[in-house]
Every structure is written in C-alpha cells, then in structure tokens.
Design an enzyme around this catalytic site. Sequence first.
Site, PDB file in Angstrom:
ATOM      1  N   TYR A   5      47.910  53.163  40.198  1.00  0.00           N
ATOM      2  CA  TYR A   5      47.147  52.127  39.507  1.00  0.00           C
ATOM      3  C   TYR A   5      47.404  52.241  38.016  1.00  0.00           C
ATOM      4  O   TYR A   5      47.582  53.335  37.500  1.00  0.00           O
ATOM      5  CB  TYR A   5      45.642  52.331  39.634  1.00  0.00           C
ATOM      6  CG  TYR A   5      45.044  52.527  40.975  1.00  0.00           C
ATOM      7  CD1 TYR A   5      44.377  51.483  41.598  1.00  0.00           C
ATOM      8  CD2 TYR A   5      45.067  53.773  41.597  1.00  0.00           C
ATOM      9  CE1 TYR A   5      43.753  51.665  42.822  1.00  0.00           C
ATOM     10  CE2 TYR A   5      44.443  53.955  42.820  1.00  0.00           C
ATOM     11  CZ  TYR A   5      43.793  52.903  43.422  1.00  0.00           C
ATOM     12  OH  TYR A   5      43.168  53.083  44.630  1.00  0.00           O
TER      13      TYR A   5
ATOM     14  N   ASN B 109      38.416  54.655  39.403  1.00  0.00           N
ATOM     15  CA  ASN B 109      37.717  53.665  40.222  1.00  0.00           C
ATOM     16  C   ASN B 109      36.329  53.475  39.614  1.00  0.00           C
ATOM     17  O   ASN B 109      35.669  54.443  39.246  1.00  0.00           O
ATOM     18  CB  ASN B 109      37.607  54.164  41.656  1.00  0.00           C
ATOM     19  CG  ASN B 109      38.923  54.717  42.170  1.00  0.00           C
ATOM     20  OD1 ASN B 109      39.486  55.619  41.545  1.00  0.00           O
ATOM     21  ND2 ASN B 109      39.411  54.203  43.257  1.00  0.00           N
TER      22      ASN B 109
ATOM     23  N   HIS C 109      38.530  46.199  42.156  1.00  0.00           N
ATOM     24  CA  HIS C 109      37.815  46.800  41.022  1.00  0.00           C
ATOM     25  C   HIS C 109      37.486  45.743  39.973  1.00  0.00           C
ATOM     26  O   HIS C 109      37.510  46.016  38.777  1.00  0.00           O
ATOM     27  CB  HIS C 109      38.665  47.915  40.399  1.00  0.00           C
ATOM     28  CG  HIS C 109      38.878  49.078  41.314  1.00  0.00           C
ATOM     29  ND1 HIS C 109      39.821  50.052  41.087  1.00  0.00           N
ATOM     30  CD2 HIS C 109      38.272  49.422  42.466  1.00  0.00           C
ATOM     31  CE1 HIS C 109      39.779  50.943  42.069  1.00  0.00           C
ATOM     32  NE2 HIS C 109      38.849  50.576  42.920  1.00  0.00           N
TER      33      HIS C 109
HETATM   34  C1  LIG Z   1      36.994  47.663  49.666  1.00  0.00           C
HETATM   35  C2  LIG Z   1      36.505  48.230  48.381  1.00  0.00           C
HETATM   36  C3  LIG Z   1      36.792  49.555  48.071  1.00  0.00           C
HETATM   37  C4  LIG Z   1      36.355  50.085  46.866  1.00  0.00           C
HETATM   38  N1  LIG Z   1      36.567  51.412  46.618  1.00  0.00           N
HETATM   39  C5  LIG Z   1      36.011  51.965  45.514  1.00  0.00           C
HETATM   40  C6  LIG Z   1      36.039  53.365  45.308  1.00  0.00           C
HETATM   41  O1  LIG Z   1      36.533  54.128  46.154  1.00  0.00           O
HETATM   42  N2  LIG Z   1      35.480  53.850  44.168  1.00  0.00           N
HETATM   43  C7  LIG Z   1      34.907  53.032  43.223  1.00  0.00           C
HETATM   44  O2  LIG Z   1      34.451  53.520  42.207  1.00  0.00           O
HETATM   45  N3  LIG Z   1      34.851  51.709  43.422  1.00  0.00           N
HETATM   46  C8  LIG Z   1      35.361  51.169  44.548  1.00  0.00           C
HETATM   47  N4  LIG Z   1      35.223  49.834  44.766  1.00  0.00           N
HETATM   48  C9  LIG Z   1      34.553  49.023  43.748  1.00  0.00           C
HETATM   49  C10 LIG Z   1      33.039  49.183  43.749  1.00  0.00           C
HETATM   50  O3  LIG Z   1      32.537  49.187  45.069  1.00  0.00           O
HETATM   51  C11 LIG Z   1      32.424  48.071  42.921  1.00  0.00           C
HETATM   52  O4  LIG Z   1      32.902  48.203  41.595  1.00  0.00           O
HETATM   53  C12 LIG Z   1      30.904  48.139  42.906  1.00  0.00           C
HETATM   54  O5  LIG Z   1      30.388  48.013  44.205  1.00  0.00           O
HETATM   55  C13 LIG Z   1      30.352  47.054  42.009  1.00  0.00           C
HETATM   56  O6  LIG Z   1      28.950  47.113  42.037  1.00  0.00           O
HETATM   57  P1  LIG Z   1      28.067  45.872  41.638  1.00  0.00           P
HETATM   58  O7  LIG Z   1      26.660  46.346  41.624  1.00  0.00           O
HETATM   59  O8  LIG Z   1      28.624  45.250  40.444  1.00  0.00           O
HETATM   60  O9  LIG Z   1      28.263  44.767  42.788  1.00  0.00           O
HETATM   61  P2  LIG Z   1      28.423  44.818  44.360  1.00  0.00           P
HETATM   62  O10 LIG Z   1      28.599  46.196  44.852  1.00  0.00           O
HETATM   63  O11 LIG Z   1      29.435  43.802  44.704  1.00  0.00           O
HETATM   64  O12 LIG Z   1      27.008  44.327  44.897  1.00  0.00           O
HETATM   65  C14 LIG Z   1      26.560  43.008  44.815  1.00  0.00           C
HETATM   66  C15 LIG Z   1      25.429  42.834  45.794  1.00  0.00           C
HETATM   67  O13 LIG Z   1      24.821  41.570  45.573  1.00  0.00           O
HETATM   68  C16 LIG Z   1      24.615  40.914  46.804  1.00  0.00           C
HETATM   69  N5  LIG Z   1      24.647  39.486  46.518  1.00  0.00           N
HETATM   70  C17 LIG Z   1      25.702  38.756  46.092  1.00  0.00           C
HETATM   71  N6  LIG Z   1      25.356  37.485  45.933  1.00  0.00           N
HETATM   72  C18 LIG Z   1      24.039  37.384  46.237  1.00  0.00           C
HETATM   73  C19 LIG Z   1      23.122  36.300  46.264  1.00  0.00           C
HETATM   74  N7  LIG Z   1      23.494  35.075  45.914  1.00  0.00           N
HETATM   75  N8  LIG Z   1      21.848  36.542  46.660  1.00  0.00           N
HETATM   76  C20 LIG Z   1      21.480  37.809  47.023  1.00  0.00           C
HETATM   77  N9  LIG Z   1      22.308  38.862  47.009  1.00  0.00           N
HETATM   78  C21 LIG Z   1      23.580  38.652  46.622  1.00  0.00           C
HETATM   79  C22 LIG Z   1      25.753  41.398  47.679  1.00  0.00           C
HETATM   80  O14 LIG Z   1      25.448  41.250  49.043  1.00  0.00           O
HETATM   81  C23 LIG Z   1      25.872  42.851  47.253  1.00  0.00           C
HETATM   82  O15 LIG Z   1      24.993  43.680  47.982  1.00  0.00           O
HETATM   83  C24 LIG Z   1      35.648  49.281  45.955  1.00  0.00           C
HETATM   84  C25 LIG Z   1      35.344  47.969  46.282  1.00  0.00           C
HETATM   85  C26 LIG Z   1      35.756  47.436  47.491  1.00  0.00           C
HETATM   86  C27 LIG Z   1      35.390  46.025  47.828  1.00  0.00           C
END
Ligand SMILES: Cc1cc2nc3c(=O)[nH]c(=O)nc-3n(C[C@H](O)[C@H](O)[C@H](O)COP(=O)(O)OP(=O)(O)OC[C@H]3O[C@@H](n4cnc5c(N)ncnc54)[C@H](O)[C@@H]3O)c2cc1C
Length: 771
Positions: A626, A748, A706
């Site tokens: 990456y 990550n 990410h």
């Molecule tokens: C497949 C995958 C693998 C990854 N691997 C890693 C890793 O190994 N290490 C790492 O550091 N990061 C990893 N990431 C990235 C990391 O998971 C994200 O950066 C992190 O989850 C972001 O957090 P967040 O709180 O911004 O949003 P999110 O985790 O996306 O959470 C958003 C939440 O809001 C909810 N939501 C969305 N829209 C609505 C709505 N309209 N009404 C109600 N609820 C809603 C969703 O259901 C979800 O629960 C990975 C991501 C993915 C997809």
Amino acid sequence: MLLRLSLGVLPFVGSALAQAAAQFTDPDNGITFWGITDVVHNVTYGYVFPPLATSGPNPNEYIGTIVSPLVNQWNGFALSGSMIDSLLIAAWPNNGKIVFTTRYATSNVLPDVYPGPVITTLPTSYVNATHWKWVFRCQNCTSWTGGSIDVSSQAAVPAWCSSTIAVDDPADPGTSMVQHTDFGFYFFPFGEAHVSASVYNNWAAGGTGGGTTTTTSSTTTTTTAPPTRTATPVDYIIVGSGPGGIITADRLSQANKSVLLLERGGPSTGQTGGTYQAPWLVGTNLTKFDVPGLFESMFTDPNDFWWCKDITVFAGCLLGGGGSVNGALYWLPADQDFATTAGWPQEWTNHQPYTNALKARLPPTDAPSTDGKRYLEQVFDVVAQLLIPQGFRNVTINNVPDDKDHIYGYSAYDFIKGKRGGPVATYLQTALARKNFKLQLNTNVWNVVRNGSQITGVKTNDTTVKDGFYPLNPGGRVILSAGTYGSARILFRSGIGPTDMINLVQGDPVAGPLLPPSSQWINLPVGYNVSDNPSINLVFTHPSVNSYDNWADVFTPGPPPADAAQYIASQSGIMAQASPRLNFWQAMGATDGVTRWLQGTARPGAASVTTNYTYNATQMFTITAYLSSGIKSRGRIGINAALNGLPLVNPWLVDPADKSTLIAGLKQIAGGVSLVPGMTMITPDNTTTIDAYVNSYDPSTMDSNHWVGSNIIGPAGQAVVDVNTKVYNTNNLFVVDASIVPTLPFGNPHGLVMSMAEQAAAKILALPVTN
Ligand SMILES: Cc1cc2nc3c(=O)[nH]c(=O)nc-3n(C[C@H](O)[C@H](O)[C@H](O)COP(=O)(O)OP(=O)(O)OC[C@H]3O[C@@H](n4cnc5c(N)ncnc54)[C@H](O)[C@@H]3O)c2cc1C
Ligand SMILES: *[C@@H]1O[C@H](CO)[C@@H](O)[C@H](O)[C@H]1NC(C)=O
Ligand SMILES: *[C@@H]1O[C@H](CO)[C@@H](O)[C@H](O)[C@H]1NC(C)=O
Ligand SMILES: *[C@@H]1O[C@H](CO)[C@@H](O)[C@H](O)[C@H]1NC(C)=O
Ligand SMILES: *[C@@H]1O[C@H](CO)[C@@H](O)[C@H](O)[C@H]1NC(C)=O
Ligand SMILES: *[C@@H]1O[C@H](CO)[C@@H](O)[C@H](O)[C@H]1NC(C)=O
Ligand SMILES: *[C@@H]1O[C@H](CO)[C@@H](O)[C@H](O)[C@H]1NC(C)=O
Ligand SMILES: *[C@@H]1O[C@H](CO)[C@@H](O)[C@H](O)[C@H]1NC(C)=O
Ligand SMILES: *[C@@H]1O[C@H](CO)[C@@H](O)[C@H](O)[C@H]1NC(C)=O
Ligand SMILES: *[C@@H]1O[C@H](CO)[C@@H](O)[C@H](O)[C@H]1NC(C)=O
Ligand SMILES: *[C@@H]1O[C@H](CO)[C@@H](O)[C@H](O)[C@H]1NC(C)=O
Ligand SMILES: *[C@@H]1O[C@H](CO)[C@@H](O)[C@H](O)[C@H]1NC(C)=O
Ligand SMILES: *[C@@H]1O[C@H](CO)[C@@H](O)[C@H](O)[C@H]1NC(C)=O
C-alpha cells in the site's frame, strides 16, 4: 450461418481463480445489477431478476446489460454457462443502435436463430465515442427447449464471450458470424440478484431510480392508522455504530448526556445478539463476526448480508460497522498522522491524551491467540528474510508508532481473548450499562430535519413513531457517524453538499419531497477530497509456507478439525487471528520531493494468481503493498440516481508521483526475492514487468476499503466540518467518522479513527450550546 462455437474447455490461461459476480449500480438508470467486468476486454455483464415466486414457477425473465469498449465487435453470454443446448444471446452496435440476436446450438455446428425470447432494449442503452451499452429486458429467457437456469441458485456459473471480429452484416440480427475470440466463466449467486416487484417493474418499463426508494413506496392496502407515538427527545442523536459512532456515544453518555445511537443494521457478535454462524460453530455462541480466522470468508460467503447493499464498495452495515467485518489490523496513530502537514487543524495535533485513552480501553495485541502462542508464522519468517538484507528492523509496531521507516513486525489487532473485540466489546458495553444511553438497531436514518441551520432531529424509516421522526432536546445535537459513504449520503439527502448531488436527491420520489427548500441548501464540498490507499498484491510461493488452503474452507465446511476444536475449546490457534502475519513500512522518496510511505501486509493465501507457469498453490502467500502517508491522489464519491453510494472519480494513483513511488516500492520487494532461497514470485511472473503489471491492474481492485475525506475537516470555504467537527453553516450538526479525516495515516485507519473520535467527543462536549 457461420457461428462456430468453442465446445471444448480451453486450458485455463490467465486467472487461476475465476471472478465472482458482485452488485453494481448503473449510474445512468440506478439499476442495481449483479455481474462482472471481464478484466481482459473490459466488458461488463450484469443481470437482475424479479422476485422469486412464493409458490409455483419463478418468473422467466430478467433485466440484463452489456457495456463494452468499441474495440470488441460483439459480445455475448450464456447464463447456463454452457455453449451447447443453451440460450445464447449476443449483441453489437450498428449506426448508433444496438443489434441483438438469440441463438441456440445443439452441437458444434451452425447455431440457428432461436425464437422464443422477447427482448426489449431499454432507453438507457447507447453507443458513444468509446463504448456501447445495452440495457434490455429479456422475457421468456430463463428456460428454453432442452434447458433452463435456476434463478434461485447460490452457485451458478454463467459464461461470457467476446469477439474482435465483426459479424458479417451488422444490420442483420440473423447475420453469420465467426466464433468468438475469447470466452470465460464466473461465479454468480443468482439467488441474490433479485429486487422487489415494484422496483423490477419500474426498471423493466424503462424507469430509473433506486431499489431502496421504490421498495418503500410500494402500495399496500393497509388499514392501520399511522403511528401517533412521538419519540422521546434526546441531547444527542448519533447515526451509525461504526468505530466513530460507538466511541462518541460512549463518551457523551459518560458525560451524562442523553444519547440515542441509531444503526441501520442488525446485531453482529454473539455478545450483541448476533446468530450468524459457521456450521462448525453451531452449539457455541461464536458468530462469524466473533472469529478472527473467518475474516477472509467475508468476501466469499454468498449470504453476505452484512455489506451495505446500496453502496458499491465494501462497507459494513451492521452493529460495529466496518469494525465488525474488517481485518482488525490496529495501529496506534503516530504524531505525524495528526500533524498539520497531514491536513489537521493545529488544535488537533495534541492527540496523545486521546490515543492514550483509546489504548487504555482497547489495547492492541500482536499475539491474539489466548495461549499467547503464534500460529502459521511461516510467512512472517520468509518475509523477514526478504526484508532484513534490505535494512529493515524487527520492532513491536505499536510500541513505537512514530517509527515507520524500514521496520517490520507482527501484525497487530484489536482482538480480545481470541475474538473480535474492538469498540463493540468495550466502549459499547460501558455505554449500554448507562440509563441515559439507548441503542436502536435496524433503523435507517434518511436525513436530518432542519429549519435553515438549526437541526431539530432525524427522519428515519421507523414506522412505529410519528413520521419516523426522532427529535432533539432544546440545545440538542445530531452527530453523523455513518461512514465515508453513509454520512455523505445523509448530508445530500438533507440538502447539504454540491448542487449536482442534491439535484439527484430531488429527482427521487421519496427523498425529494423531504429536502428543505433550495433557498436553504448548503453548498459544501461533500464527497470531494477522498482518498484510499492504493494497494497492489504480489503473490509468491515458498516451500515452507502453508497457504492454509487459501482460507477457502474456513467458514464451510470448516478449518482442519484440530484447529476448529482448539478454537472452540479455548479461542486459541490459527482461527484466533485474521490472515495477516507481518507488516512493514518504509519511507520512499519521490520525484516531486514529497516523501510517501509504503506499507506491506503479508498473509498466507492469495486472492488471484496470474501466471503461465505451474505453481504449488499450497505454498502461496501474498504481500499487499500500500502507499499510505504522503499520497497526493484524491477522488470524489457521491450518489447516483438510485441514491446508491459510489465512487465518482477513483482516488488511486491519479498523481504520477504516487504511481512511480508505488512502482518503485514493488520493484524493491520483487528485487529481494532472489535473496530468499526457494522464494518465487508468481504474480506477476517473470514474463511480466512490474510496470506492465501495475499498468494493467484492475483499478477497482486497488481499493483498500480505507476511504477517508468525504466530509473533510478544515478551513471554512474549503472543508465540510470545522475544527469542532461541526458542519459549516449549521448550528448543531456534526460528523465524527472516517469521512472527516483529511489524509490517510501510516497504517490501516481504524486506530486513527478511534483516537479521532475520542478527541472529537471532547471537543463537542467543550463547545458551548448556542441555542
Ligand atoms: C473489508 C474491510 C476491511 C477493512 N480492514 C481494516 C483493517 O484491517 N484495519 C483497519 O484499520 N481498517 C480496516 N478497514 C477500514 C475500517 O473498517 C474503517 O475505516 C472504519 O470502519 C470506519 O469507521 P466509521 O465509524 O467511519 O464508519 P463505518 O465503520 O463504516 O460505520 C458506519 C456505520 O453507520 C451505519 N450507517 C450507515 N448509514 C446509516 C444510516 N443512514 N442510518 C443508520 N445507520 C447508518 C452503518 O451500518 C455502519 O454501522 C476495513 C474496511 C473494510 C470494509
Ligand atoms: C481495458 O482497460 C485497460 C485499462 O484501462 C486498458 O489498458 C486496455 O487496453 C483495455 N482493453 C480493451 C480491450 O479495451
Ligand atoms: C417462449 O419460448 C419458447 C421457446 O423456448 C416458445 O416455444 C414459446 O412460444 C415462448 N413463449 C412466449 C410466450 O413467447
Ligand atoms: C461512453 O460510455 C462509457 C460506458 O458507459 C462511459 O464509461 C464513458 O464515460 C462514455 N463516454 C462519454 C464521452 O460519455
Ligand atoms: C453524571 O451523573 C452522575 C449521577 O448523577 C454523577 O455522579 C456524575 O458526577 C455525573 N458525571 C458528570 C460527568 O457530570
Ligand atoms: C458464550 O459461551 C461461553 C461458553 O459457553 C460463555 O462462557 C459465555 O458467557 C457466553 N457468552 C455470551 C455473551 O453468551
Ligand atoms: C522479532 O522480535 C521478536 C521480539 O520482539 C522476536 O520474538 C522475534 O523472534 C524476532 N523475529 C526476528 C525474525 O528477528
Ligand atoms: C429500516 O431499514 C433497515 C435497514 O435497511 C431495515 O432492516 C428495517 O427493516 C427497516 N424498517 C422498516 C420499518 O422498514
Ligand atoms: C425556522 O427558524 C426561524 C428563525 O430562524 C423561525 O422564525 C421559524 O419560526 C422557524 N420555523 C419553524 C417551522 O420552526
Ligand atoms: C503468458 O504467455 C503469453 C503468451 O506467450 C504472454 O503474452 C503473457 O504475457 C504471459 N504471461 C502471463 C502472466 O500470462
Ligand atoms: C506442494 O507443496 C506441499 C507443501 O510444501 C507439498 O507437500 C507438495 O508435495 C507440493 N506439491 C507438489 C505437486 O509439488
Ligand atoms: C520463469 O519462471 C519459471 C517458473 O517459475 C521458470 O521455469 C523459468 O525458468 C523462468 N524463466 C526465466 C527466464 O527466469
Ligand atoms: C476539498 O475539495 C475542494 C474541491 O476540490 C477544494 O476546493 C478544497 O480546497 C478541498 N479541501 C481541502 C481541505 O483540501
């Protein structure tokens, strides 16, 4: 008639592992197809079916699409996956229109035009300067004389074919044509690719717009009175239970604020009431989301209900968000990750108290098995042999977060006691213990309700409260934590963002009327400024490596029995860890004078292999390279006519120095292979240069999941949220999730996102209530 068809199975040259269909949305019409883009010819094939019958035979039709560069003279498909005794459909452009044909072959001679299917070309078909696109309804198409497809199948294998040789008479659907010049197969869970009748019928009639909206507006003959219950107002409504939302909710409720956390998805881990299990775990309370070793199966399970189906990239829509489905690689942020040079306001640079608070609640581990032992470490040993001669040092990565040049170490995670831990197992549990905190699942927030700059609550799909409305107390605040795509969409649907996006909302029959008047629209760069780590996989073999059967069986039938038994008994062993085994970092100079950092993640197994040579698949492993801190490339995300979230401008390797730096890093890794006895690089193999490999790399597979930056923090006029994470030109709307992060950190990102949420909660609490 001169159609000669390939009947034998050609030797499988190219990908060792076939592609699998995924859902995508056609931006021209909002139709959510399932299908693939064949990476050699760049042809997209997609299909979507009406609902399965509740009794009797299934409907015999579907809507299909072919999108092809003009260089392909014609393309076709057989949903049955067989060229004989099958309905074959082919199409090509002629004078700006699409000509199509249905054929049938019982042997390897002269297939005839086959009458029976009723095909209607839909209005969003076109031929432009570079491509042709055919969108069509195919009736009487799922069965034919002598064959049929099972539209409920979870494991169909359709075929595509392509030709660079034009048909003899392009104006004539009955034209003679020579055999296709290439063909292939892919996996397709037909059973997943169904939409509701109202959505399907709208599309089949040439209508546009999204599944989500049409479904909810479907007519029902209910006589129940609308609900009159008014939801209880709260101090804070937090939308989304990902890492950002949960930590914010916990800290605000700890400060005695009344907090309602709304999550669109359902439960995840066993502790939260989740029940989705691998067959070998039946009888335990361990779900798919609990078991670290099931991470790779997130991408291969046909019942993948946890992904947000209305976002075209991977995003978790369940309790815990991405944190419940990710690889859980967990890096404590470095000072540089929060520096002004990384785009953070000066007020954010003192992250250490917040990072310490995070570390206290959620300590990282690089030995997640409960017995403290490390398992399946061959990849660590081999890659260390590659790195040591190149000057890399062995460190415990989270003990020295600022040390990211020429270091490597064991992969670190936020697993706890051999299970997925993260904010769900920690912060959420303390919040749930408080009377002033409420978590509500399966509640989709559509938009914030506002009068100009004042937010009064949120509009949801909850039919048990009046108007689906959840109100705020006087002085209350809404915090969006719905993720990079989810929070951006809620802003668009609330009349906040670029006008082109809000216009799409206005065109939607359900969301349009909920928008504030256009005089109250707030123009902010929502969706711009996004970045995601560009990542490229190199695949190797080494005689010492155990690829763990590429993780293919870990969900079903299950890992080797001894490993399964060990994990069930004590949450120890191979299944107590996700696939990565080693991570490394290196600072890289670049032609533009800007330092960029290369991250490597090494794991047993491989997602795809491209080689002409035979190789031993039981010995294969992957290094994902990456580019992280320092990248300049930015993209744009948004919504389409169906209000589905999608990238509008890809953010990977747009900047030439990003690309040359990543190529230099890959060459360095590849150059070290000869230093390790027995190590062979199989993708790319020795017939392909690194430059050629990167140039032909499918851009969408550079996605690291990410995504950050769609609601970027920064100065007024340039950013979406201010130094306190408040949305500009609003009084009481905030965003706390990955979308505000201005640039990618070293590693990550979810560790950084969690520290950020700790700091954001403190800033929001400190901000005087202004109304
Ligand atoms: C497949 C995958 C693998 C990854 N691997 C890693 C890793 O190994 N290490 C790492 O550091 N990061 C990893 N990431 C990235 C990391 O998971 C994200 O950066 C992190 O989850 C972001 O957090 P967040 O709180 O911004 O949003 P999110 O985790 O996306 O959470 C958003 C939440 O809001 C909810 N939501 C969305 N829209 C609505 C709505 N309209 N009404 C109600 N609820 C809603 C969703 O259901 C979800 O629960 C990975 C991501 C993915 C997809
Ligand atoms: C497919 O796309 C790639 C990358 O954009 C390009 O290099 C290649 O020439 C394209 N192939 C065809 C057949 O259009
Ligand atoms: C459907 O196709 C079959 C041939 O597969 C044909 O015999 C039949 O008449 C067609 N039915 C309709 C309604 O067009
Ligand atoms: C032509 O169509 C293709 C396929 O839909 C699309 O990607 C491309 O942007 C179009 N080109 C123009 C100039 O509109
Ligand atoms: C929250 O309320 C409890 C009980 O009323 C009180 O003991 C505590 O000090 C309060 N905490 C804060 C941060 O106000
Ligand atoms: C899960 O099962 C284990 C072992 O039976 C038990 O100790 C634990 O309390 C259970 N956890 C939950 C959340 O039910
Ligand atoms: C790396 O360091 C750890 C201790 O931090 C040690 O256990 C391990 O053996 C070292 N590995 C190598 C390859 O030097
Ligand atoms: C609201 O949306 C969620 C997630 O999409 C869904 O699970 C739930 O059933 C919906 N509620 C209603 C009442 O339709
Ligand atoms: C909206 O806010 C304005 C003041 O900004 C106020 O005069 C008006 O009454 C409010 N409208 C509603 C419906 O609350
Ligand atoms: C395989 O062989 C073909 C034909 O010689 C060549 O064009 C191709 O580049 C080779 N490499 C790979 C990875 O397929
Ligand atoms: C492949 O590798 C495994 C493990 O190193 C070995 O047992 C097996 O014999 C190898 N197979 C072949 C065909 O070389
Ligand atoms: C390329 O790799 C193959 C198999 O890994 C090997 O048999 C062949 O000798 C190599 N060719 C060159 C020129 O190194
Ligand atoms: C975000 O993108 C917009 C539009 O490209 C640009 O004007 C703005 O300066 C960017 N903001 C930041 C903080 O980089």
